[in-house]
Design a protein around this motif. Sequence first.
Motif, PDB file in Angstrom:
ATOM      1  N   SER A  85       0.860  -1.177   0.000  1.00  0.00           N
ATOM      2  CA  SER A  85       0.000   0.000   0.000  1.00  0.00           C
ATOM      3  C   SER A  85       0.901   1.233   0.000  1.00  0.00           C
ATOM      4  N   SER A  86       0.350   2.387   0.341  1.00  0.00           N
ATOM      5  CA  SER A  86       1.160   3.604   0.386  1.00  0.00           C
ATOM      6  C   SER A  86       0.485   4.640   1.271  1.00  0.00           C
ATOM      7  N   TRP A  87       1.243   5.670   1.594  1.00  0.00           N
ATOM      8  CA  TRP A  87       0.754   6.763   2.429  1.00  0.00           C
ATOM      9  C   TRP A  87      -0.510   7.379   1.826  1.00  0.00           C
ATOM     10  N   ASP A  88      -0.521   7.533   0.511  1.00  0.00           N
ATOM     11  CA  ASP A  88      -1.657   8.150  -0.174  1.00  0.00           C
ATOM     12  C   ASP A  88      -2.907   7.287  -0.139  1.00  0.00           C
ATOM     13  N   GLN A  89      -2.772   6.028   0.244  1.00  0.00           N
ATOM     14  CA  GLN A  89      -3.913   5.124   0.280  1.00  0.00           C
ATOM     15  C   GLN A  89      -4.526   5.001   1.678  1.00  0.00           C
ATOM     16  N   LEU A  90      -4.024   5.773   2.641  1.00  0.00           N
ATOM     17  CA  LEU A  90      -4.648   5.799   3.968  1.00  0.00           C
ATOM     18  C   LEU A  90      -6.049   6.393   3.848  1.00  0.00           C
ATOM     19  N   VAL A  91      -7.035   5.736   4.460  1.00  0.00           N
ATOM     20  CA  VAL A  91      -8.406   6.252   4.415  1.00  0.00           C
ATOM     21  C   VAL A  91      -8.950   6.586   5.795  1.00  0.00           C
ATOM     22  N   ASP A  92      -8.350   6.028   6.852  1.00  0.00           N
ATOM     23  CA  ASP A  92      -8.832   6.286   8.207  1.00  0.00           C
ATOM     24  C   ASP A  92      -7.669   6.182   9.188  1.00  0.00           C
ATOM     25  N   VAL A  93      -7.565   7.171  10.077  1.00  0.00           N
ATOM     26  CA  VAL A  93      -6.503   7.192  11.083  1.00  0.00           C
ATOM     27  C   VAL A  93      -7.128   7.477  12.442  1.00  0.00           C
ATOM     28  N   GLN A  94      -6.892   6.582  13.381  1.00  0.00           N
ATOM     29  CA  GLN A  94      -7.287   6.814  14.774  1.00  0.00           C
ATOM     30  C   GLN A  94      -6.006   7.106  15.544  1.00  0.00           C
ATOM     31  N   VAL A  95      -6.004   8.214  16.265  1.00  0.00           N
ATOM     32  CA  VAL A  95      -4.822   8.650  16.995  1.00  0.00           C
ATOM     33  C   VAL A  95      -5.130   8.622  18.488  1.00  0.00           C
ATOM     34  N   PHE A  96      -4.237   8.016  19.242  1.00  0.00           N
ATOM     35  CA  PHE A  96      -4.372   7.946  20.692  1.00  0.00           C
ATOM     36  C   PHE A  96      -3.256   8.784  21.309  1.00  0.00           C
ATOM     37  N   LEU A  97      -3.636   9.797  22.077  1.00  0.00           N
ATOM     38  CA  LEU A  97      -2.684  10.662  22.774  1.00  0.00           C
ATOM     39  C   LEU A  97      -2.865  10.504  24.276  1.00  0.00           C
ATOM     40  N   THR A  98      -1.766  10.525  25.020  1.00  0.00           N
ATOM     41  CA  THR A  98      -1.864  10.419  26.481  1.00  0.00           C
ATOM     42  C   THR A  98      -1.989  11.780  27.154  1.00  0.00           C
ATOM     43  N   ASN A  99      -1.793  12.862  26.385  1.00  0.00           N
ATOM     44  CA  ASN A  99      -1.897  14.200  26.979  1.00  0.00           C
ATOM     45  C   ASN A  99      -2.446  15.175  25.937  1.00  0.00           C
ATOM     46  N   MET A 100      -3.737  15.132  25.738  1.00  0.00           N
ATOM     47  CA  MET A 100      -4.378  15.968  24.714  1.00  0.00           C
ATOM     48  C   MET A 100      -4.150  17.455  24.992  1.00  0.00           C
ATOM     49  N   LYS A 101      -4.272  17.841  26.251  1.00  0.00           N
ATOM     50  CA  LYS A 101      -4.174  19.265  26.623  1.00  0.00           C
ATOM     51  C   LYS A 101      -2.841  19.877  26.197  1.00  0.00           C
ATOM     52  N   ASP A 102      -1.748  19.193  26.496  1.00  0.00           N
ATOM     53  CA  ASP A 102      -0.425  19.749  26.213  1.00  0.00           C
ATOM     54  C   ASP A 102       0.106  19.396  24.818  1.00  0.00           C
ATOM     55  N   ASP A 103      -0.332  18.277  24.255  1.00  0.00           N
ATOM     56  CA  ASP A 103       0.293  17.773  23.034  1.00  0.00           C
ATOM     57  C   ASP A 103      -0.495  17.985  21.746  1.00  0.00           C
ATOM     58  N   PHE A 104      -1.801  18.270  21.850  1.00  0.00           N
ATOM     59  CA  PHE A 104      -2.624  18.303  20.646  1.00  0.00           C
ATOM     60  C   PHE A 104      -2.145  19.323  19.621  1.00  0.00           C
ATOM     61  N   LYS A 105      -1.802  20.524  20.051  1.00  0.00           N
ATOM     62  CA  LYS A 105      -1.392  21.570  19.106  1.00  0.00           C
ATOM     63  C   LYS A 105      -0.161  21.135  18.307  1.00  0.00           C
ATOM     64  N   THR A 106       0.858  20.650  18.985  1.00  0.00           N
ATOM     65  CA  THR A 106       2.087  20.222  18.303  1.00  0.00           C
ATOM     66  C   THR A 106       1.807  19.014  17.417  1.00  0.00           C
ATOM     67  N   TYR A 107       1.081  18.045  17.950  1.00  0.00           N
ATOM     68  CA  TYR A 107       0.718  16.865  17.155  1.00  0.00           C
ATOM     69  C   TYR A 107      -0.021  17.293  15.892  1.00  0.00           C
ATOM     70  N   ASN A 108      -0.960  18.193  16.002  1.00  0.00           N
ATOM     71  CA  ASN A 108      -1.767  18.636  14.869  1.00  0.00           C
ATOM     72  C   ASN A 108      -0.896  19.338  13.821  1.00  0.00           C
ATOM     73  N   GLU A 109       0.106  20.094  14.273  1.00  0.00           N
ATOM     74  CA  GLU A 109       1.022  20.767  13.349  1.00  0.00           C
ATOM     75  C   GLU A 109       1.868  19.753  12.578  1.00  0.00           C
ATOM     76  N   VAL A 110       2.407  18.750  13.281  1.00  0.00           N
ATOM     77  CA  VAL A 110       3.212  17.717  12.619  1.00  0.00           C
ATOM     78  C   VAL A 110       2.319  16.882  11.696  1.00  0.00           C
ATOM     79  N   TYR A 111       1.124  16.558  12.153  1.00  0.00           N
ATOM     80  CA  TYR A 111       0.161  15.811  11.344  1.00  0.00           C
ATOM     81  C   TYR A 111      -0.084  16.550  10.022  1.00  0.00           C
ATOM     82  N   ALA A 112      -0.250  17.865  10.081  1.00  0.00           N
ATOM     83  CA  ALA A 112      -0.507  18.659   8.879  1.00  0.00           C
ATOM     84  C   ALA A 112       0.660  18.592   7.894  1.00  0.00           C
TER      85      ALA A 112
END
Length: 145
Positions: A85-112
């Motif tokens: 398969s390939s990166w472009d063929q991803l259709v669904d991603v579930q992400v589990f974070l242990t610290n949403m409050k502190d990590d979500f912004k940075t995670y979201n930036e890297v995800y983008a």
Amino acid sequence: MTANNPTTSQRVDSKKAPEPVGLYPHARRVGNLLFLSGVGPRQRGSKSIPGVTLDENGNITDYDIAEQCRSVFDNVRWILEESGSSWDQLVDVQVFLTNMKDDFKTYNEVYAEYFKDNQPCRTTIEITALPTPIAIELKCVATID
């Protein structure tokens, strides 16, 4: 998998992604879908976790969520590619974070950065802990030719 039975399940294991921490494959192909088991930032053949500093008792003393995100995304990419398969063929991603409050912004930036061109469905969930001292894990579904 046979042409007569497209729902037959086929196990897929990566030679680049970290070894599973339990009795499960890296991925399983069913028809034209590829289901990845939970993927973390660990490195294959090593106990080290990118972006994580542990004390002598194995407790997290510091971590870099951006470095962990990049490592997780690299591990997912290896599993996808080794599965056909390939990166472009991803259709669904579930992400589990242990610290949403502190990590979500940075995670979201890297995800983008990684998902700028391909934008699969995504769910981000905060959880109390993961089985190893990590702050992020991904569970993905992709198509496969």
